[in-house]
Design a protein around this motif. Structure first.
Motif, PDB file in Angstrom:
ATOM      1  N   MET A 120     -15.572 -15.130  -5.416  1.00  0.00           N
ATOM      2  CA  MET A 120     -14.835 -13.925  -5.440  1.00  0.00           C
ATOM      3  C   MET A 120     -13.253 -13.891  -5.445  1.00  0.00           C
ATOM      4  SD  MET A 120     -14.531 -11.815  -1.718  1.00  0.00           S
ATOM      5  CE  MET A 120     -16.060 -10.681  -1.884  1.00  0.00           C
ATOM      6  N   LEU A 121     -12.921 -13.037  -6.264  1.00  0.00           N
ATOM      7  CA  LEU A 121     -11.530 -12.789  -6.698  1.00  0.00           C
ATOM      8  C   LEU A 121     -11.072 -11.976  -5.890  1.00  0.00           C
ATOM      9  CD1 LEU A 121     -12.826 -14.006  -9.454  1.00  0.00           C
ATOM     10  CD2 LEU A 121     -10.087 -14.175 -10.094  1.00  0.00           C
ATOM     11  N   ALA A 122     -10.338 -11.974  -4.684  1.00  0.00           N
ATOM     12  CA  ALA A 122      -9.931 -11.087  -3.932  1.00  0.00           C
ATOM     13  C   ALA A 122      -8.377 -10.733  -3.834  1.00  0.00           C
ATOM     14  CB  ALA A 122     -10.121 -11.204  -2.302  1.00  0.00           C
TER      15      ALA A 122
ATOM     16  N   LYS B  63     -12.746  -8.365  -6.243  1.00  0.00           N
ATOM     17  CA  LYS B  63     -12.511  -7.232  -4.829  1.00  0.00           C
ATOM     18  C   LYS B  63     -10.788  -7.013  -4.990  1.00  0.00           C
ATOM     19  CE  LYS B  63     -13.353  -4.784  -1.519  1.00  0.00           C
ATOM     20  NZ  LYS B  63     -14.116  -3.858  -1.474  1.00  0.00           N
ATOM     21  N   GLU B  64     -10.686  -5.636  -5.190  1.00  0.00           N
ATOM     22  CA  GLU B  64      -9.244  -5.339  -4.907  1.00  0.00           C
ATOM     23  C   GLU B  64      -9.226  -4.273  -3.712  1.00  0.00           C
ATOM     24  OE1 GLU B  64      -6.854  -1.775  -7.295  1.00  0.00           O
ATOM     25  OE2 GLU B  64      -6.999  -3.829  -8.572  1.00  0.00           O
ATOM     26  N   TYR B  65      -8.341  -4.519  -2.912  1.00  0.00           N
ATOM     27  CA  TYR B  65      -8.229  -4.073  -1.623  1.00  0.00           C
ATOM     28  C   TYR B  65      -7.332  -2.833  -1.741  1.00  0.00           C
ATOM     29  CZ  TYR B  65     -10.230  -8.293   0.452  1.00  0.00           C
ATOM     30  OH  TYR B  65     -11.131  -9.301   0.546  1.00  0.00           O
ATOM     31  N   PRO B  66      -7.818  -1.448  -1.347  1.00  0.00           N
ATOM     32  CA  PRO B  66      -6.827  -0.391  -1.352  1.00  0.00           C
ATOM     33  C   PRO B  66      -5.622  -0.766  -0.376  1.00  0.00           C
ATOM     34  CG  PRO B  66      -8.939   0.329  -1.258  1.00  0.00           C
ATOM     35  CD  PRO B  66      -9.141  -1.252  -1.006  1.00  0.00           C
ATOM     36  N   THR B  67      -4.605  -0.014  -0.342  1.00  0.00           N
ATOM     37  CA  THR B  67      -3.348  -0.270   0.245  1.00  0.00           C
ATOM     38  C   THR B  67      -3.924  -0.070   2.057  1.00  0.00           C
ATOM     39  OG1 THR B  67      -2.793   1.878   0.036  1.00  0.00           O
ATOM     40  CG2 THR B  67      -1.986   0.389  -1.296  1.00  0.00           C
ATOM     41  N   TRP B  68      -4.725   0.846   2.213  1.00  0.00           N
ATOM     42  CA  TRP B  68      -5.072   1.251   3.592  1.00  0.00           C
ATOM     43  C   TRP B  68      -5.878  -0.082   4.056  1.00  0.00           C
ATOM     44  CZ3 TRP B  68      -6.629   4.589  -0.369  1.00  0.00           C
ATOM     45  CH2 TRP B  68      -8.010   4.403  -0.707  1.00  0.00           C
ATOM     46  N   THR B  69      -6.318  -1.139   3.549  1.00  0.00           N
ATOM     47  CA  THR B  69      -7.312  -1.731   4.113  1.00  0.00           C
ATOM     48  C   THR B  69      -6.663  -2.719   5.054  1.00  0.00           C
ATOM     49  OG1 THR B  69      -8.429  -1.764   1.977  1.00  0.00           O
ATOM     50  CG2 THR B  69      -9.271  -3.459   3.528  1.00  0.00           C
ATOM     51  N   THR B  70      -7.179  -3.090   6.245  1.00  0.00           N
ATOM     52  CA  THR B  70      -6.687  -3.706   7.253  1.00  0.00           C
ATOM     53  C   THR B  70      -7.029  -5.342   6.921  1.00  0.00           C
ATOM     54  OG1 THR B  70      -8.505  -3.492   8.615  1.00  0.00           O
ATOM     55  CG2 THR B  70      -6.343  -1.876   8.878  1.00  0.00           C
ATOM     56  N   ASP B  71      -6.133  -5.912   7.644  1.00  0.00           N
ATOM     57  CA  ASP B  71      -6.480  -7.593   7.393  1.00  0.00           C
ATOM     58  C   ASP B  71      -7.511  -7.855   7.812  1.00  0.00           C
ATOM     59  OD1 ASP B  71      -4.147  -7.902   5.876  1.00  0.00           O
ATOM     60  OD2 ASP B  71      -2.974  -8.331   7.930  1.00  0.00           O
TER      61      ASP B  71
END
Length: 789
Positions: free
Chosen positions: A728-730, A762-770
């Motif tokens: 997984m590339l996050a 997997k690309e996290y949107p800016t609003w994704t919490t840790d």
């Protein structure tokens, strides 16, 4: 609020088979509509219809996306090769690149939809266990500052007064006309990033966020009014002298480095005429002219300017540094002036010189100077008597590094106070009215300890936690760190305040009495609920590399599952060679969820990591980088042979940590069951053509270094079809790793189309919490044990 990632999973469960019949664009549109409906219903979940069987068929019927190939020739010092995916970095291809990312996202979402319950359980556990921290700042003058009822208040004995309220910020005489700040207040009710106090706590400076910049406002606590002073585009840290002069740093718009140091005269004792003039300026021009003096302007664009004072508050220090990590390149310069003399020049303690870095502490009539150099990386301490001020020459224009050949002078005549030692590193030095304190590391064992010296009597005391048997006993455990709390130090006191951290318990806040030589446990920095901390432990072991070198490894585990020959699921976690992300041996409460599932968390302190000492770091960087990667592989193999690990998983965090893991799995693709790469560098050649700090990798201009880089750069590795680690590339949205991850996974897919390998982007949107990010990544590791390769 739930992330869009979870909402997509919920939507897929609610829609069932029909969702698969939609086109990609229709799916995205349906998800947006679903998201809006969910918002209106305040988060009511749709009913699920036998989702697991649906997810299984959905996940494996979608085909992995295939990126377009556009061959481009790359020429590095005469070495020519073809890059099929460099087009992704070209702005002219941005929309095509975005379309490919969208395809990868849809594939990943459908593939991982069946993990919804695992992700949801992990997020719930994280939030139930999230540490509770109470904000408070105790100042040396006995004031206690804390937030109450949307106000910053301070307490002194039984007296409580409001320091700053929301309404005061909103109606500030200048900021009330600042549209950017008023917009910010609607989003963040208290956008304060730092506070600074005058010597008597009459004046308080607040650093506030104004969209992408920082501004400073000041309040007079005697007059109970804002001064009207405001500057913008500055560093968040500022300092008062004893004459109510406020020193602040103006940043360069292009580099965001500190460029100029100013002193604003905020002396409240104004004449009647000056007060009338100031009120008129505020009324007519919405501002007033504060007398500000340019103290220093840096001419070298590679240097950054900072300002601070000594712990004694007797001297103001203006520091310039090139912010390098490589001891061959590091350089700085410090100027000083008495805090009660605004009319004197700032004088240089030692001119800048490449390969020399120093810090200054004040005590009585002396400066103690902590010096680092390439020849003496473990540091030494110099002691200089502060000579009469008139004996100094005025400072000259700062030298550019290229012009600085020899050191001029010798640290204002300082003499050696503590020699450089090969087996002991000085991590920290502070001086008090009667004492000095050092935090030291034994470079052979990496054990930290505290050495306190009475400067009047010359006696010393050692606080070492390898043998300490008191309330804070950490028996035979080298996996701890001592963290100094600069904001909690008082020059006139007899106490040294610090934190003691381990990987299995919250930080302990400790007060050490320099006179009685007794430690007192004050509190835990964080309080974690819904968990039995006594169930967890950590320990240090050593395992051999292929060249017989013993490599330290720190293990963290739940005692219930830890036993000899356990053959556990082991997660090897590394930050690689990134010095800024050196593991601080602090508890990460998210790990507990994995430990409770029988996983063992392992941190290998491989050569090229900064965990042990500088010499250890040098043995795994630049020309030795292959040794760093081999150490990581060797630790994995040794853990299996020692029956500590049954299955191995890798977690590479940060640009360098992701590179280390990716290089390892490309070299030995069958050792690890799964790997998560978090914001990794994967095309090292492309990275170094644009950048940067070369301390970890070296320069492409060096033929030998270039040859080595091409050997371990994951993107340039052999990718022949074979069974590989589940990967997984996050990446975080808009992180430079996005480019590295997309071109790497595109090349993996092209070369391994004949194999049933699992590669997810997997690309996290800016609003994704840790916590949701961690849940996604941990779920991938957990699920990898169930999937057949």
């Amino acid at each position: 609020m739930l992330s869009k990632r979870l909402l997509r999973n919920i939507y897929i469960q609610g829609r069932g088979e029909n969702f698969r019949k939609l086109s990609k664009e229709e799916k995205l549109e349906a998800e947006r509509n679903f998201y809006e409906e969910l918002q209106k219903s305040k988060g009511t979940f749709p009913k699920f219809r036998n989702p697991l069987s649906i997810f299984k068929s959905l996940g494996y019927q979608l085909e992995p996306p295939v990126a377009d190939i556009k061959e481009a020739e790359i020429n590095i010092k005469g070495d020519r090769f073809i890059d099929e995916y460099s087009w992704m970095q070209d702005d002219n291809n941005y929309q095509q690149w975005e379309d490919y990312i969208k395809d990868e996202t849809i594939y990943t979402e459908s593939f991982t939809a069946k993990d919804f319950y695992t992700i949801n359980d992990l997020v719930r556990e994280f939030r139930e266990r999230a540490p509770k921290t109470i904000f408070q700042v105790v100042e040396q003058k006995g004031y206690l500052y804390t937030f109450e009822n949307n106000c910053l208040v301070r307490k002194f004995g039984d007296t409580v007064e409001v320091v700053l309220s929301y309404e005061e910020m909103k109606n500030h005489p200048i900021l009330k006309f600042n549209e950017k700040f008023q917009r910010m207040l609607k989003e963040i009710s208290f956008p304060i990033v730092n506070t600074q106090f005058s010597h008597d706590h009459r004046m308080i400076a607040f650093s506030i966020q104004v969209e992408e910049k920082v501004g400073i406002i000041v309040k007079d606590m005697v007059n109970k009014a804002m001064t009207g002073f405001f500057v913008e585009g500055v560093d968040e840290f500022c300092i008062f002298d004893k004459l109510y002069g406020l020193y602040y740093i103006e940043k360069d718009n292009d580099t965001n480095k500190g460029k100029k140091c100013f002193r604003a005269d905020l002396n409240p004792e104004l004449s009647k005429e000056e007060q009338i003039l100031r009120e008129a300026q505020l009324k007519i021009g919405k501002t007033f002219l504060v007398k500000s003096e340019l103290i220093y302007e840096e001419k070298d664009p590679s240097f950054n300017v900072e300002v601070c004072d000594t712990l004694s508050a007797e001297y103001i220090l203006v520091k310039t540094s090139n912010m390098q990590n490589d001891l061959k390149l590091i350089s700085n310069e410090i100027r000083f002036r008495p805090s009660n003399r605004g009319d004197l020049e700032f004088l240089i303690i030692q001119e800048r010189k490449e390969g020399v870095f120093y810090e200054v502490r004040h005590q009585g009539e002396n400066f103690f100077i902590l010096v680092t150099s390439l020849d003496e990386p473990n540091r030494k301490v110099l002691k200089a008597s502060i000579p009469p001020y008139h004996s100094f020459n005025p400072p000259q224009e700062p030298l550019l590094i290229s012009e600085s050949k020899e050191l001029i002078g010798s640290f204002i005549g300082a003499k050696t106070h503590i020699e450089h030692r090969n087996n002991i590193s000085i991590d920290y030095l502070e001086t008090y009215k009667e004492h000095s304190v050092q935090v030291l590391t034994d470079t052979e064992t990496s054990l930290q300890y505290i050495e306190a010296q009475n400067l009047l009597s010359g006696t010393t005391d050692i606080v070492a936690y390898d043998t300490y048997e008191g309330q804070l006993k950490i028996a035979n455990n080298k996996s701890y760190r001592i963290h100094v709390m600069p904001e909690k130090q008082d020059y006139l006191s007899h106490f040294f305040n610090y934190k003691l951290s381990t990987l299995h318990s919250p930080n302990k806040i400790i007060k050490y009495n320099l006179n009685s030589k007794v430690n007192e446990l004050i509190d835990l920095e964080q309080h974690i609920t819904n968990v039995r901390l006594e169930d967890y432990s950590s320990e240090r072991i050593v395992l051999p590399a292929t060249d017989k070198q013993l490599i330290p490894v720190t293990l963290v585990y739940n005692k219930k599952y830890a036993k000899s020959g356990m053959e556990a699921n082991v997660i090897l976690h590394t930050f690689g060679g990134e010095t800024k992300n050196t593991h601080q041996f602090m508890l990460d409460y998210t790990w507990l969820s994995m430990l409770d599932r029988g996983y063992l968390w392992a941190i290998p302190h491989i050569r090229g990591s900064y965990d042990i000492n500088y010499s250890w770091y040098q043995k795994g960087i630049q020309a030795n980088k292959l040794r760093h990667i081999q150490d990581f592989l060797d630790i994995g193999v040794s853990m299996v042979s020692e029956k500590i690990a049954g299955k191995l998983h890798a977690y590479g965090e940060g640009s360098s940590g992701g590179l280390t893991v990716a290089s390892a799995i490309m070299k030995e693709p069958k050792i690890f069951t799964s790997a998560v790469l978090k914001n990794p560098i994967l095309d090292v050649i492309s990275y170094l053509r644009i950048k940067r700090d070369l301390s970890e990798f070296g320069s492409l201009d060096d033929p030998e270094i270039y040859k080595i880089i091409k050997t371990y750069s994951p993107y340039h590795a052999n990718m022949e079809p074979q069974h590989m680690t589940q990967l997984m590339l996050a990446v975080d949205f808009d992180n430079e790793a996005t480019y590295h991850a997309t071109k790497f996974i595109a090349k993996l897919r092209k070369k391994n189309l004949g194999e049933k390998n699992i590669f997810l982007y997997k690309e996290y949107p800016t609003w994704t919490t840790d916590d949701i990010k961690r849940a996604e990544e941990f779920s991938f590791i957990i699920s990898s044990n169930k999937r057949k390769k």
